[in-house]
Design an enzyme around this catalytic site. Structure first.
Site, PDB file in Angstrom:
ATOM      1  N   ALA A   1      -9.395   2.053   8.824  1.00  0.00           N
ATOM      2  CA  ALA A   1      -8.732   1.677  10.074  1.00  0.00           C
ATOM      3  C   ALA A   1      -9.385   2.402  11.253  1.00  0.00           C
ATOM      4  CB  ALA A   1      -7.242   2.003  10.008  1.00  0.00           C
ATOM      5  N   SER A   2      -9.180   3.716  11.335  1.00  0.00           N
ATOM      6  CA  SER A   2      -9.618   4.470  12.521  1.00  0.00           C
ATOM      7  C   SER A   2     -11.099   4.303  12.823  1.00  0.00           C
ATOM      8  CB  SER A   2      -9.321   5.959  12.315  1.00  0.00           C
ATOM      9  OG  SER A   2      -7.951   6.158  12.063  1.00  0.00           O
TER      10      SER A   2
ATOM     11  N   LYS B   1       0.882  -1.162   0.000  1.00  0.00           N
ATOM     12  CA  LYS B   1       0.000   0.000   0.000  1.00  0.00           C
ATOM     13  C   LYS B   1       0.922   1.213   0.000  1.00  0.00           C
ATOM     14  CE  LYS B   1      -3.108   2.940   2.568  1.00  0.00           C
ATOM     15  NZ  LYS B   1      -3.889   3.215   3.784  1.00  0.00           N
TER      16      LYS B   1
ATOM     17  N   ALA C   1      -9.420   5.810   3.369  1.00  0.00           N
ATOM     18  CA  ALA C   1      -9.275   6.979   4.246  1.00  0.00           C
ATOM     19  C   ALA C   1     -10.532   7.847   4.279  1.00  0.00           C
ATOM     20  CB  ALA C   1      -8.091   7.850   3.836  1.00  0.00           C
ATOM     21  N   GLY C   2     -10.894   8.246   5.476  1.00  0.00           N
ATOM     22  CA  GLY C   2     -11.978   9.190   5.691  1.00  0.00           C
ATOM     23  C   GLY C   2     -13.276   8.581   6.177  1.00  0.00           C
TER      24      GLY C   2
ATOM     25  N   GLY D   1      -8.200   9.315   9.154  1.00  0.00           N
ATOM     26  CA  GLY D   1      -8.611   9.458  10.548  1.00  0.00           C
ATOM     27  C   GLY D   1      -9.590  10.580  10.815  1.00  0.00           C
TER      28      GLY D   1
END
Lengths: 257, 69, 257, 69, 257, 257, 69, 69
Positions: free
Chosen positions: F206-207, F97, F184-185, F158
Site C-alpha cells: 500500500a504505502s 485479510k 508489508a515493508g 509503511g
C-alpha cells in the site's frame, strides 16, 4: 574492564554463557569452558547411559562453572515443563533455559507453546531463560510472563549464520526491561562483538566453540569478542557518515608545487 | 513379576519392587546424585523413590545431565 | 595469544596501528594510544606552528610508539613524494604511509597517481605502506611495485561505515604476498574483528577511537577486537549452514507423554 | 633585503640570509629537531641549511609532525 | 512509460544493452535479443574461423540491434587500442566498449591501463564506453578523459553476484556528468531493477540472460526489470522509516469490547 | 507472460494485491489501482462518517477490483474476529485479510492472538489471509489452521525497509503448501522483484504506492517489478560464482604485440 | 616463397603475394565484409590490402566479429 | 427515551426505537449498503435491524469500508 550484569537476581562477571553440546570429548570441553571465562553452562537432560564415562557435572564444577539445565528436544509446552522439573530435581537449581521447538529442520521455537510453558514455569517458581525467535512481540510477551531474560536467536542453532535480522534485535533491545542474551546462530567472534554492540547484555553459544577446529582458542576469541563489543558500546562509537572526514588537519598544508 | 518400561526398554521387576530399584536397574550411580525420575510423565522426587511401588505397565524415565545446548 | 607479524622486515607484536588525527588533545591521545597497545602511530607533516603547545613526538615516545609519517593532503604523485621525503628528513625514518587523494569529498585514493608515487618512493629506498582503494588489481600493482604492504580501505576515511565490499577484501587477501592492513572506514569493534577474520594481518584506524565519546575505552575495545578476530580466524570457525544442527543430543530423549 | 615566502607568508630577510635563518623565522624549535624544509618544492637536508643562501622570491616550507592519519 | 536516453550523442529507447556472449547458439541469441528490446549489442573481435556457420551480424541486424565491438581479452592499453581500431575497420563504427583486464581470474579492469587506452581512443575520435571498476575516482578520470559514459561493474563478469558495493555506485552516479551504465555482475532481475533505482541510466548484461535456463524468458524479465527500476526512481519512492506507519486510519476504530 | 495463480479456490491473473490506505484522495487511488493491474484491494472497517464524500466501493468497482476487508486496528483475537464478521456483513465477502497487532509502534503481529483468530475464522467459514511475521513456525501453524495463504511481512507496515530477513522468507516459501504473499515493508520496485524471485506467489503493498510522489507511476513500476521477478524465477537464473566467467571467447584472441 | 604467420599459423605464400591473398588464405568471406586486418600489430585498412606486399616473417591477424561481451 | 452510544457518542432515542433507527442516526446511507452493525460487540445482520429494539446503555457501532491496509 567489562562490568558484570544482573541475571535472575544474581550478579555475573562474565557476559558469555557456554553451551556444552558438540565437544568431541569432556577434556576439550573443560579447556574451552575455562578459556571462555564463562560462569554458567547449559546441559541437557537425557536418559542415564550406564556406559557413559566421566561426569559433566564434576568437569564443570572444576571449571568453576554452574550448570543451567535446558529443555532441548521438547516440542510441546507440557514436555518442556516436565523436563524443566526433572532438571530442577536432578541438579538442584530452579533456573532453566527454556526451549520449545516448533520445527525439527530449523529447530526454531514454537511461539505459542513457548509462551505457555514460560507462564507455567514462572508460576512454578522457576527462573526462566527462554530461547526465542527474533520476534519483538513474542519477546515482550515472554517478559510480561515473568521471564528473567529474553534470549532471541541470531539464526538457527548451529547454523553459524550470525545475526540474520539486526532490525528485530534492535527492537527487542530497545523495548526490553530484562537482560537480552543473544542465543544461537553465532558463528565467529565478530558475530558476538556485533551482538554486544547492538546492546545485548550477554551471548550464549555452543557450536561456534565446540565444533571449531580449536575449541579452546575459539573460546578465548569469544571471550575477547564479547568484551570488545561491550566496551565499544559503552565507549560511544562515531556515527556513520556518507562522506569522508579527514583525520589529518586541512590547515598547514604546504605549497610544494 | 511387574512388567514396566525403564528408559524405553521392557523390564520385569520382582512383584512389589519400588522405584529406587528401577533407578538402580537403569544404571544410575549409587544414591542417584544428578539423577531425576519421571513415572508416566510425572516427576517423582528422590525422597519418594523407595516408597513408590511400581505398577504393571508403568513408564519410568531415569535422566541425568549430559552435554547439550 | 595473538602472534605478531612481520612488516617492512621488522616484527610487531600488536596488529593494531593507530592514526593520531582527531583527538581533542594530546592527553586523550596518549591515553588512547597506550590503551590500544599499538607500536606504530601515524603523523601528518604540516607547517610549523609557533603557537602549538606540546610535542606529539615526545608523547608517542612516552607511549612506546614509533611514528609513521603519512602524506595526507597530497593530490598528486609529485607532492606525495616530496612530502614523504620531508617526513624522512624530519623524523629520520624511511617508512611512509602513502596517501594520494583523488577526490576531496570522499578522500578516496587516485589509482594512477598512487601507483606512480609508490614506484618512485620504492626506488628511493622507502618502505612504502600505501593507503589504497579496495580494488584487487590496484593492490596487486602496488605489491608488484615493491610496497611493503597494501592497506585497502573498508570505506572512506572517518566515515565509520566499516567494510563496504567484503568480496574485494577477500580477493586482496587471497592474492597478497605482503601484509594486508585494513585502513580507513572502521567505525566500531566488530568492524575490526571482521577485518581480521577476513584474513587481514592488521588494522589501521584513527577516527573510530579519536572521535569516540571515550577514546581510551574505544582504543582498548579495538585492541581486544583485533585479537578476537585474529584468534577466531586461527581457531577455524564452523562453516555456515542453511539449516540447524542440534547442539543437544538427539539420542536419549525421554518419552514424557 | 631578500623577499621570500615562509610557510605561505611574505617575509623580508637581510641580504645574504641563509636557510637556517628562515627556519628560525618560521618559529621552529632550536636545532630544528623534528623539522624538515623544502625550498621551491625541493627538500633541503638539515646539514645544508646554513650553507644555503636565500634568493629573491623563493618559497620556503618549514614542516613538522602533527596529529594526523 | 520508460523514457529513452542520450548516449554518445544519439538517442536510445531501450536502457538495456545486451552482451552476446555465452548463448548456446545464434537462434537462442536472436530470440533473447528480440525479447530484451535492446537496440545495442556487444560483439568481440576474434580470428576468422573458416568453419564457423552463420553470421552474428546478420542475426543482430534482423533483431534491429546495432553492434558495439568490445576489446575483451586485452590486458594492455596498446592491445585494447589496436583491437578498437580493428573493430572500427571491420564494423564501420567508431563506438567501442573498452575493456582492459588486469587479472584473468576476476577479469577486473586495470585502472592505469584503462585510463591510458581511453585517452588514446578519445583522441583518435572514438566514442568510448569503458568497462570500469566501481572506483568513483577512476570513473571521474574516465569522464574527464572524454568517455561518452562510464560503465562500472556491479561484481565480476559472469559472477551473477549483483551489485557488491552500492555505496560506490551511488557516489559514481551522483558525480557523473555522462550516462552511467551498470556493466557486469547482474545475476537476476532484481539486480537490474536496483541498479536503475540507484540512478544508473542503463544496464549492460550478457551471462545473466545467455546462460539462464530460458534465455528469452530471462531477457524479457530483464526488460521489465530495467523499466520497473527506472519508473520507480522517477515515481519518488517513500523514505525508509525505522518504525511502522499505519496504512489504515487510526480514527473511527470501533469499540467492540 | 506472467501466469496467474490460485488463491482461496479462485484464479487471479495479477500477482499484485493493493492496499488502499494512504492515498491523498480517491482519484489518485483510482489511477494507481488501475495502473497496478490489481484485481484485489484491501479496505478497512471504520465508523460511518456522515461527512465523508465518495464511495471507495464504487471506485474500486470502477477499477475492476474486488474488495478485501482487513481487520486493521485490532489487538486481540476477539476484536479481529468481530471485525472480520462485520466486514463480511457489510461487503458480502467471506474473505478477510487478518491482522492482529501486538505492538503499536511497529504494528508487528501478535503470534498467539493471530493464530487463535485464524482458527476461529476458518471454523466460521472464512477464507483467511493472515498478515504474519516472518517466523517460519508461525507460518506453518497458520497453514495447519486452514488459512488460504500466509502473508509474511518483509519489514514493518509503511517502513519501506524491504525484506529484512531473506532467510526466513526462504524457509517459509520452501515449506508452504499454500500461496505465500509478501505483505508489508515493500519500499520500491526492486523489493517486489526480489520477493517474487524468492518464490513468493504474490505481493501485497500500500504505502510504497499510495505515499510515493507519483502513486500511479509507482503502481505501474510495481506491476512491472512483480512480473519481472516472477519471470526471472521461472527463467532459471545463473548461479552466483565467486570468480569471473568470461562472456567473450578465450579462443581466437589475436597476437597484436 | 614468403613465409608468414596468418592467425597464428605458419603459411608460405608465393613471392610477391599481397595482403588480400593472406586474407583469403585465412578463410575470410569474399570481399572481407565484417573483417579487419592487422600486420605486425598495425591495422591495415581494407583499401590497402591489395597494395600491401607481404614480407618474410610478418604476422597477419585477420579478425571478424563473434559473440562476446 | 433510551440512552445509547452510537459510534462512541451518547444519543437519546425515542422509547422503543429499533436498531435501524440507530443506523440512520449514525448517518449511514439509505438501506445501509456497505454498512455493518455491532451491538455491544455482537454483529447484528442487516435483516434483523428493524426487529431489534434498543435497550438502555447499549453500544452501537455502525461501520463501513474505508481506505486501508
Amino acid at each position: 574492564m567489562t562490568v558484570g550484569f544482573e541475571l535472575g537476581g544474581r550478579s555475573f562477571d562474565s557476559r558469555l554463557i557456554m553451551g556444552t553440546g558438540g565437544f568431541r570429548n569432556l577434556e576439550l570441553m573443560a579447556e574451552a569452558v575455562t578459556a571462555s571465562g564463562a560462569e554458567l553452562a547449559t546441559v541437557a537432560m537425557r536418559r542415564v547411559d550406564p556406559a557413559a564415562r566421566g561426569s559433566i557435572l564434576e568437569v564443570l564444577e572444576g571449571a568453576g562453572c554452574e550448570v543451567l539445565p535446558n529443555t532441548a528436544g521438547c516440542f510441546t509446552a507440557r514436555d518442556a515443563v516436565t523436563t524443566a522439573r526433572l532438571g530442577r530435581e536432578a541438579l538442584g537449581t530452579d533456573w532453566v533455559k527454556l526451549e520449545v521447538i516448533g520445527d525439527d529442520r530449523t529447530l526454531l521455537p514454537d511461539p505459542a507453546e513457548l509462551l505457555e510453558a514460560a507462564e507455567t514455569l514462572v508460576a512454578d517458581g522457576f527462573t526462566v531463560l527462554p530461547y526465542t525467535s527474533d520476534d519483538p512481540v513474542l519477546a515482550r510477551r515472554l517478559e510480561d510472563a515473568g521471564c528473567a531474560a529474553v534470549m532471541p536467536l541470531g539464526s538457527p542453532i548451529g547454523s553459524g549464520m550470525g545475526i540474520n535480522n539486526l532490525y528485530n534485535l534492535r527492537l527487542i533491545v530497545e523495548a526490553a526491561g530484562v537482560p537480552v542474551i543473544l542465543d544461537a546462530g553465532i558463528g565467529t567472534a565478530s558475530d558476538a562483538t556485533l551482538a554486544m554492540e547492538m546492546g545485548c547484555d550477554g551471548v550464549l553459544l555452543a557450536s561456534a566453540v565446540s565444533r571449531a577446529e580449536d575449541p579452546a582458542a575459539m573460546a578465548h576469541a569469544m571471550r575477547l569478542a564479547v568484551e570488545a563489543g561491550y566496551e565499544a558500546r559503552r565507549a560511544g562509537r562515531i556515527p556513520k557518515r556518507l562522506l569522508a572526514r579527514a583525520s589529518s588537519p586541512e590547515a598547514g598544508v604546504p605549497e610544494l608545487t | 513379576m511387574t512388567a514396566v518400561r525403564i528408559n524405553g526398554e521392557a523390564r520385569d521387576l520382582p512383584a512389589g519392587a519400588t522405584l529406587d530399584e528401577a533407578v538402580r536397574e537403569a544404571g544410575a550411580p549409587q544414591g542417584g546424585r544428578g539423577v531425576a525420575v519421571a513415572v508416566d510423565g510425572e516427576v517423582v522426587p528422590r525422597g519418594d523413590w523407595s516408597g513408590t511401588p511400581l505398577r504393571e505397565g508403568q513408564r519410568v524415565e531415569v535422566l541425568h545431565a549430559v552435554q547439550g545446548g
